[in-house]
Design an enzyme around this catalytic site. Structure first.
Site, PDB file in Angstrom:
ATOM      1  N   HIS A 233       0.819  -1.214   0.000  1.00 41.07           N
ATOM      2  CA  HIS A 233       0.000   0.000   0.000  1.00 41.07           C
ATOM      3  C   HIS A 233       0.851   1.262   0.000  1.00 41.07           C
ATOM      4  O   HIS A 233       0.378   2.336   0.354  1.00 41.07           O
ATOM      5  CB  HIS A 233      -0.945   0.007   1.207  1.00 41.07           C
ATOM      6  CG  HIS A 233      -1.995  -1.056   1.159  1.00 41.07           C
ATOM      7  ND1 HIS A 233      -2.948  -1.212   2.139  1.00 41.07           N
ATOM      8  CD2 HIS A 233      -2.245  -2.031   0.242  1.00 41.07           C
ATOM      9  CE1 HIS A 233      -3.732  -2.234   1.837  1.00 41.07           C
ATOM     10  NE2 HIS A 233      -3.321  -2.742   0.693  1.00 41.07           N
ATOM     11  N   GLY A 234       2.117   1.136  -0.359  1.00 42.96           N
ATOM     12  CA  GLY A 234       2.974   2.298  -0.483  1.00 42.96           C
ATOM     13  C   GLY A 234       3.681   2.664   0.809  1.00 42.96           C
ATOM     14  O   GLY A 234       3.786   1.866   1.744  1.00 42.96           O
TER      15      GLY A 234
END
Length: 397
Positions: A233-234
């Site tokens: 998710h970064g």
């Protein structure tokens, strides 16, 4: 023959950076045996040693139960994991920890081995990412109140919950760490940090099912450099504002990183109807390569997963001095840049410099959206930025 072996052992220890006089406490056993008691015994002995010492888990596959290693220790301690340790393969729901290092000043973890969380069965029981109140699953490796530490050359595989959780540490370096879990594994943040100061995360590869790196409240002076993230998710600052006791976040730098196929890219997220009023300031993202990253640049002050908050009340978290510089590559959706700031506390001094994010999907060209913020624009922007003062980049016409 014995003398040759003794000389060889000393040479190996010196090459690996250990003192020739360091005492080594080995925690091993037959293949696939449970070494929990042996590890605790070795750590206790090393922790009480009057001189720097080493705990060694040799090459091989071993079972390891919940293991809490607590200082303070009399001298610096080195924990060398050459083998692979495996957690209980069940869900172990209700427990929140597996391997814990706590209250240690002067610590090294290295050796090239693997912490295998055996998370596959647990992920099916993990509903904590959807439910506000729920039992937790074990975090694979926790560092609580660990100062002056180097964590290097180890792997975390298939954690049930977070892979690494770092709380209230000072002067810590993570270098050449490998984190591996499937994209669909829930709540498996790679490295989560909170209330630490002077932490570096370098030369690390993270592929997991949640944030590659998540920055919690109270963080100061964090450097993230040469990290490859994806799937996941970064890299996220936050979420912030969920709890009333949270502290300010200051001086976060993310640079020379690559994101590949992540659900989000560079993200700052705060809760509306926040339970506290804090400030996140001095957050800098620069020299980032994107490869099919959805939501590449995102400030989200309406972060409210599964409707666990009141979106009608704006976030009370102040975001100040934020920069995104030299961000380039491809987006996985048209929302290339979204700066969704709080109407109660609009973002202050946000700078966007030399952004080149391409998208060729069927729903149109990439977009750049701003709410409750007027960013300072430096150099060129692709996509075209929302309205704001334009400043030429140094050395450019």
């Amino acid at each position: 023959m014995g003398s040759y072996l003794g000389i060889y052992t000393i040479l190996v220890l010196c090459l690996l950076g250990y003192s020739a006089n360091a005492e080594v406490f080995t925690a091993g056993g037959p293949p696939n045996s449970d070494i929990t008691a042996a590890v605790l015994k070795a750590f206790t002995s090393a922790c009480q040693a009057p001189a720097p010492s080493q705990v060694l888990i040799p090459k091989g596959d071993f079972k390891l139960g919940e293991t809490v290693m607590t200082g303070p220790c009399k001298s610096p301690i080195e924990f060398t994991l050459q083998g692979n340790v495996k957690a209980d393969g069940g869900s172990t729901q209700g427990k929140d920890r597996w391997v814990v290092f706590e209250k240690i000043n002067g610590f090294k973890l290295n050796g090239g081995g693997t912490f295998d969380g055996e998370g596959n069965a647990a992920w099916k029981a993990n509903n904590c990412h959807k439910t506000f109140e729920c039992k937790k699953l074990p975090i694979s490796v926790r560092f609580d109140f660990v100062d002056n530490a180097e964590i290097k050359d180890v792997t975390s595989l298939d954690a049930k919950n977070f892979h690494f959780n770092v709380i209230s540490g000072k002067n810590m370096t993570f270098d050449n760490i490998k984190i591996i879990a499937p994209a669909e594994s829930p709540n498996t943040d790679g490295i989560h940090l909170g209330r630490c100061e002077g932490v570096k995360i370098l030369n690390t590869k993270i592929a997991t099912g949640d944030d590659c790196i998540s920055v919690g409240d109270g963080m100061k002076n964090l450097l993230i450099e040469k990290v490859v993230c994806g799937p996941g998710h970064g890299i996220s600052v936050g979420s912030l504002g969920r709890y009333g006791w949270e502290q300010d976040v200051t001086d976060i730098t993310v640079k020379n990183c690559t994101l590949e196929g992540t659900d989000n890219g560079l993200r700052i997220k705060t809760w509306p109807s926040a339970a506290c009023t804090t400030t996140a300031a001095g957050i800098h993202f620069e020299d980032i390569i994107l490869n099919k990253v959805s939501n590449p640049i995102l400030i989200d002050q309406e972060y409210c997963p599964w409707n666990q908050c009141n979106k009608n009340k704006p976030s009370t978290i102040k975001l100040v001095d934020i920069t995104f510089r030299n961000i380039r590559g491809t987006s996985g959706n048209k929302d290339a840049v979204k700066l969704l700031c709080s109407k109660g506390h609009p973002c202050e001094n946000v700078e966007i410099g030399d952004i080149n994010i391409e998208y060729t999907g069927p729903d149109g060209p990439p977009t750049f959206e701003c709410t409750n913020v007027t960013p300072k624009l430096v150099g060129a922007q692709n996509p075209k930025a929302c309205v704001g003062p334009v400043v030429k980049a140094p050395g450019k016409e």
